[in-house]
Design an enzyme around this catalytic site. Structure first.
Site, PDB file in Angstrom:
ATOM      1  CB  SER A 121      -0.940  -0.060   1.208  1.00  0.00           C
ATOM      2  OG  SER A 121      -2.026   0.805   1.053  1.00  0.00           O
ATOM      3  CG  ASP A 260      -6.118  -4.219  -3.476  1.00  0.00           C
ATOM      4  OD1 ASP A 260      -6.959  -3.328  -3.303  1.00  0.00           O
ATOM      5  OD2 ASP A 260      -4.918  -4.091  -3.172  1.00  0.00           O
ATOM      6  CG  HIS A 293      -5.368  -2.725  -0.008  1.00  0.00           C
ATOM      7  ND1 HIS A 293      -4.428  -2.679  -1.002  1.00  0.00           N
ATOM      8  CD2 HIS A 293      -4.963  -1.847   0.938  1.00  0.00           C
ATOM      9  CE1 HIS A 293      -3.485  -1.796  -0.674  1.00  0.00           C
ATOM     10  NE2 HIS A 293      -3.787  -1.281   0.496  1.00  0.00           N
TER      11      HIS A 293
END
Lengths: 322, 322
Positions: A121, A260, A293
């Protein structure tokens, strides 16, 4: 074996032109660097992480993990803008600013070269920015659940979270976390874990609402609204689809997560391809998970299996060089 | 040709057992019912709509639209709980309660049978509830961008929007609308319309943030926080996966939107199949659009093409019957 310290890197000029003074970087070092520095791993946290990588990334950092301090010297740095010991400036920062501060901290630690940079991320953005900004220092970047620019949807979702903070710093932070948690999970996961079941504590809520309340409870007190705003703005500003291509090109391993929807696997794949077209040794690997995610945090054993071959190659190359 | 009125339906007992008094239903009637009632269409609005269907569903309702008042008698009713002329009770309501109030209103209008019920999103839930609760009155329900239960993700997203209202009724309603707008659009649409472009008015925002601000501006003053909470709770309560199967089974046409991530096409298809297995004449048709959930409002011409064959059949059947 674990060394935590705060490093003063002094003045820092931001990409915006603003000059900061007395900038500090909170750093955790696990294990010892080899004489040739070939075992250094830089672990980059995401939006709400700290330099204590073993706390939030078990399976990847720690004894018996992918990166074991017995073999590797693992360094994790709290990002500029965060609230876990590093400076959080009042002015807007970028991922490039975060990485520039980290470079200075590593230099002060006497670390010149890094074998692997890894992050998911925002951490993945940092890992990629390192490869672009300090290509001579980085051999391989693992860019997990991230790609080369923050999308319109990503920007919009961060913006809503900042709106929540603006309504009420304390309760708004709870709402921001709830919004964020939903973006980290998949529809499938929420359906299988919560479905339409009633709250397990008997409140007049659905189970999924109780879960979000619980996440907000866990979050409260561990994150600061100013840091949350600073780091989401840094994410929003991230776009490395255009830059001066360096002569030295680190290896890039992009990891897309199938479920995700915040950083879609197809967008991660496209970014890997763009870097390949620029001459980087760039590969795309896919983490099959229904988690969403957060799979890089929630299913580190799956990530580990994907990344282990690259570590074996590194060990092999080091042995050949000796 | 257009007749707007408020119908008092008196007392109404809710599914919760609460008894309401002096319940009102705001109704708009376009065109005239045929003597045999074979041309009556009931149009069901979504979360923030009104009985003025021609305003929010051009292309579907109006002169030259799919349902033209010259041919059809179109009736639209503001849902119980909404703030466009119908009663908004203080207690929790369900989709069944909304439909029960509508049944009473139609009876008072002298309308017994309905050829088509049509609605999208919450309107689709209402259209499906009609087929289940009043199967002898409905011939065909068009259930657009909706299915037979609200998902964990849908519940969670509604819950966050109510959290925003709880922080500040006025500014929270703006944030709730922004959250909702994102769920109505697709990643693809946001990328192509806004991407990472800066705000078109020169504010220190991205274009997508400016768009959400604009949507919040348009929304402000046209929706009430109590109604917003009431109707999102009604959506959350919706689950018709289990019910007493009626002897009379209306035709059900489920429309899934390919890019809808709030009511996923695969879930709409699964619901259509569940009703087929119960013996309903149930079909699934797919609206191909990159717009997201809002495609039923934003691309009515595409929806029209999908639904027209069912109207031709109706016209043909009526001609044969005469």
């Amino acid at each position: 074996m674990t060394d935590e310290r705060t490093i003063s890197i002094g003045k820092l000029e931001l990409a915006s032109g603003v000059r900061l003074r007395g900038v500090e970087q909170r750093v955790t070092v696990y294990g010892k660097p080899a004489a040739d520095g070939s075992n250094v791993v830089l672990v980059e946290h995401a939006l709400t992480g700290s330099s204590r990588a073993h706390e939030w990334w078990p399976g990847i950092v720690g004894s018996g993990a992918l990166f074991d301090p017995k073999r590797w010297c693992i360094i994790a740095i709290n990002a500029l803008g965060s609230c876990y010991g590093s400076t959080c400036p009042a002015s807007r920062i970028t991922v490039r600013d975060i990485v520039r501060a980290e470079q200075r901290a590593l230099t002060q630690l006497g670390i010149d070269r890094i074998r692997f940079v890894i992050g998911g991320s925002l951490g993945g953005m940092r890992a990629l920015q390192w490869a672009i900004d300090a290509p001579e220092r980085v051999q391989t970047s693992f860019v997990v659940g991230a790609h080369d620019h923050h999308s319109a949807l990503g920007i919009a979702l961060n913006s809503l979270q900042r709106d929540a903070l603006a309504l009420d710093p304390q309760r708004g932070l709870r709402l921001a976390r709830k919004i964020a948690m939903l973006t980290y999970k998949s529809d499938e996961l929420l359906t299988s874990r919560h479905g339409r079941r009633p709250d397990r504590l008997g409140r007049p809520l659905f189970d999924v609402e109780g879960y979000l309340e619980h996440q907000a409870d866990l979050f409260e007190g561990r994150m600061d609204a100013a840091s949350y705003a600073a780091l989401t703005h840094a994410m929003d500003s991230f776009d490395v689809r255009s830059f001066d291509i360096p002569a030295t090109k680190p290896e890039l391993i992009f990891v897309g997560i199938t479920s995700d929807w915040l950083f879609r696997a197809q967008d991660v794949r496209a970014a890997a391809r763009r870097f390949e077209l620029r001459g980087f040794p760039s590969r795309y690997v896919q983490l099959a998970s229904s988690h969403g995610h957060d799979a890089f945090l929630a299913e580190p054993e799956v990530l580990r299996v994907l990344l282990e071959p690259y570590l074996r190659d590194a060990t092999h190359a080091a042995a050949v060089a000796r």
